[in-house]
Design a protein around this motif. Structure first.
Motif, mmCIF file in Angstrom:
data_model
loop_
_atom_site.group_PDB
_atom_site.id
_atom_site.type_symbol
_atom_site.label_atom_id
_atom_site.label_comp_id
_atom_site.label_asym_id
_atom_site.label_seq_id
_atom_site.Cartn_x
_atom_site.Cartn_y
_atom_site.Cartn_z
ATOM 1 N N HIS A 1 20.679 -36.428 -20.838
ATOM 2 C CA HIS A 1 19.933 -36.947 -19.491
ATOM 3 C C HIS A 1 18.363 -36.547 -19.719
ATOM 4 O O HIS A 1 18.015 -35.492 -19.885
ATOM 5 N N PRO B 1 15.613 -36.853 -17.160
ATOM 6 C CA PRO B 1 15.332 -37.040 -15.622
ATOM 7 C C PRO B 1 14.002 -37.644 -15.171
ATOM 8 O O PRO B 1 13.056 -37.521 -15.843
ATOM 9 N N ALA C 1 18.553 -30.486 -19.053
ATOM 10 C CA ALA C 1 18.047 -31.869 -19.365
ATOM 11 C C ALA C 1 17.634 -31.778 -20.756
ATOM 12 O O ALA C 1 17.491 -30.572 -21.175
ATOM 13 N N ASP D 1 14.077 -27.862 -10.637
ATOM 14 C CA ASP D 1 15.492 -27.761 -10.172
ATOM 15 C C ASP D 1 15.671 -26.833 -8.724
ATOM 16 O O ASP D 1 16.180 -27.140 -7.913
#
Lengths: 216, 322
Positions: free
Chosen positions: B7, B9, B103, B309
């Motif tokens: 992923h 972000p 990530a 995060d």
């Protein structure tokens, strides 16, 4: 419940059955009424500390992600999953063997001589490691339960499974051919929680170790 | 479990502004201390390790930048007969994650302090520690913990026992798990099993302030590690009087993360309750010699993606920006 509540992940099943009585009467005893219910988050005798009841195979994931700060799980499960978590102590209980088991009369030499050996197991990683050490090749048949049926019904020539008393093996006409390794309950901790707040986690870990080592 | 769907972000408004603000503030801090920015290319063509994001550029296999230190080392070794002594960097690196919550695209700010081989490294190590100590304040963290370790505490006893390869890896993995019983299991039957298990128990017995260094006394390798212990003691004596409020200094004798890379003191920054370290670094004196340059170096990297995060999941750990 605030995120400051400490969560300890306890396994359901064989290890859980041994563990709950060991905690009785300690400051981390699980709430008896909640245990009788179907809830999976159980208060302990210490305010601010709760227990999660989880399947062994899921437990390391909860701890590695930091959802639970501490947990108790068999070393066989840890070795299979290879999660990033801390393993603070060998608690000693729940001891069993990871063994190659086959139908009575089958020897290791007979299994070695098979041109296409099939092994059914819930522990493919440990089995593969043993095969590599022994310079053997085999077809692995991954199973998640009742591995004892596999040799009886022709799904595999033998199984690699946990053996505690050997009662289930005997009931299915199987014998332990070779011990590949040993397993016992381990106290695990979330790396982040332990390293960033040792003053909260270490005393709780020490209480758990003391509780389990105090009882036979 | 490997992550099948990496992923990348997207940062929307708040986090994007926070990233810009933090990058600017951190680079400002580094610049004020003499660190000049280098910006290695986003595309790297040499030695592409596992975990990198690789693709073909025509017939050439290339990768997105996966590590600033490695990228900068290549750039400096190729293009500089004498290295700049202080360099800084900011930007993204791309790595396939080991843990499912990580990530692929990760934002970092960091610095490297480079010296000719043979020069005393103590002052450079202290300079980096002092800079890292200033970072929680720059980021608005209400409190933080700085872990001080030393790669030699594990490396030297393993070398003294001539323990290399898989067996040494097993001991390091056990220490990383903080599991002395695993050290005993891994070395079962080895002549050094008892000594190395006792050493592991000593390293893991405490995770506290400066007094933790005393735990080394009970190690069978106490004498072998005397110089490294002195080095840590001197660092603590220099750092403790200037410790900012709300920053705690802890000694982590069993820090083995990156042991294959680090050769001396290591530093890790945590926030109470954070699941991952927010910055990490240390001395790595083998990288430049491996590239044919007689230089030694140390540095650290602030992991901005983890901080972003953390700001989302634990805003209570940060001061509200004015």
């Amino acid at each position: 419940m605030s995120h400051r509540t400490l969560l300890i992940a306890f396994p359901k099943g064989r290890l859980g059955d041994e563990l709950v009585p060991k905690l009785a009467g300690t400051s981390l005893a699980l709430d008896a009424e909640a245990l009788k219910s179907r809830v999976l988050r159980i208060p302990t005798a210490t305010p601010g500390v709760s227990a999660l009841l989880l399947k062994g195979a899921d437990l390391p994931r909860y701890v590695a992600a930091g959802v639970a700060q501490l947990g108790i799980v068999g070393s066989d499960t840890l070795d299979e999953m290879d999660m990033d978590l801390l393993e603070l102590a060998d608690l000693g209980f729940g001891a069993c063997r990871l063994s190659l088991c086959a139908q009575a009369g089958a020897t290791m030499e007979m299994l070695r001589a098979k041109p296409h050996l099939r092994l059914a197991t819930k522990f493919p990683k440990a089995t593969e490691a043993w095969l590599t050490r022994e310079d053997l090749t085999a077809e692995l048949v991954p199973l998640s339960s009742s591995a004892e049926l596999a040799p009886l019904l022709g799904l595999a020539d033998a199984i690699v499974d946990l053996v505690q008393t050997g009662g289930t093996l005997r009931a299915h006409g199987l014998v332990e051919t070779l011990v590949l390794g040993r397993s016992s309950a381990r106290l695990v901790a979330a790396r982040g929680a332990y390293l960033s707040e040792p003053e909260r986690i270490r005393p709780l870990a020490e209480r758990l170790i003391a509780a389990f080592r105090a009882t036979p | 479990m490997p992550v099948r769907t990496p992923h990348f972000p997207d940062l929307l408004f708040g986090p994007a502004a926070r990233l810009r603000r933090w990058e600017g503030a951190l680079m400002g801090l580094l610049e004020a201390h003499g660190y000049r920015e280098l910006h290695p290319s986003l595309v790297l063509r040499e030695a592409l390790p596992d975990g990198t994001l690789r693709f073909f550029d025509g017939d050439d296999l290339v990768a997105l930048r996966w590590d600033f230190t490695v990228a900068l080392a290549g750039l400096l070794a190729r293009g500089f007969p004498v290295p700049p002594d202080r360099v800084a960097y900011a930007g993204a690196v791309f790595r396939r994650p080991v843990q499912p919550w990580e990530a692929v695209e990760r934002f970092e700010v960091g610095c490297e302090r480079i010296q000719p081989e043979g020069e005393s490294s103590s002052e450079a190590d202290l300079e980096l520690a002092r800079l890292l100590m200033a970072i929680p304040g720059v980021l608005g963290l209400k409190s933080a913990i700085l872990h001080l370790g030393h790669a030699a505490l594990v490396r030297r006893p393993l070398e003294a026992e001539r323990l290399f390869g898989d067996l040494a890896d097993a001991v390091v993995a056990a220490l990383s798990r903080r599991a002395p019983h695993r050290v005993r299991e891994a070395l079962n039957g080895h002549p050094a099993a008892a000594r190395l298990t006792a050493h592991a128990e000593a390293l893991l017995s405490e995770l506290n302030g400066p007094t933790t260094l005393g735990a080394l006394q009970s190690s069978p390798y106490a004498e072998l590690l005397e110089n490294d212990r002195d080095h840590m003691e001197r660092a603590l004596q220099a750092l403790l009087p200037i410790l900012p409020p709300n920053l705690e200094l802890r000694v982590d004798l069993a820090d083995v993360a990156g042991l294959g890379f680090y050769t001396g003191p290591t530093l890790r920054l945590w926030a109470p309750g954070a699941q991952q370290e927010l910055a990490a670094g240390g001395r790595y004196d083998r990288l430049f010699p491996d590239l044919g340059r007689p230089w030694q170096a140390a540095g650290f990297c602030v992991r901005l993606s983890r901080l972003l995060d953390l700001a989302e999941t634990r805003p209570d750990l940060f001061e509200q920006p004015q």
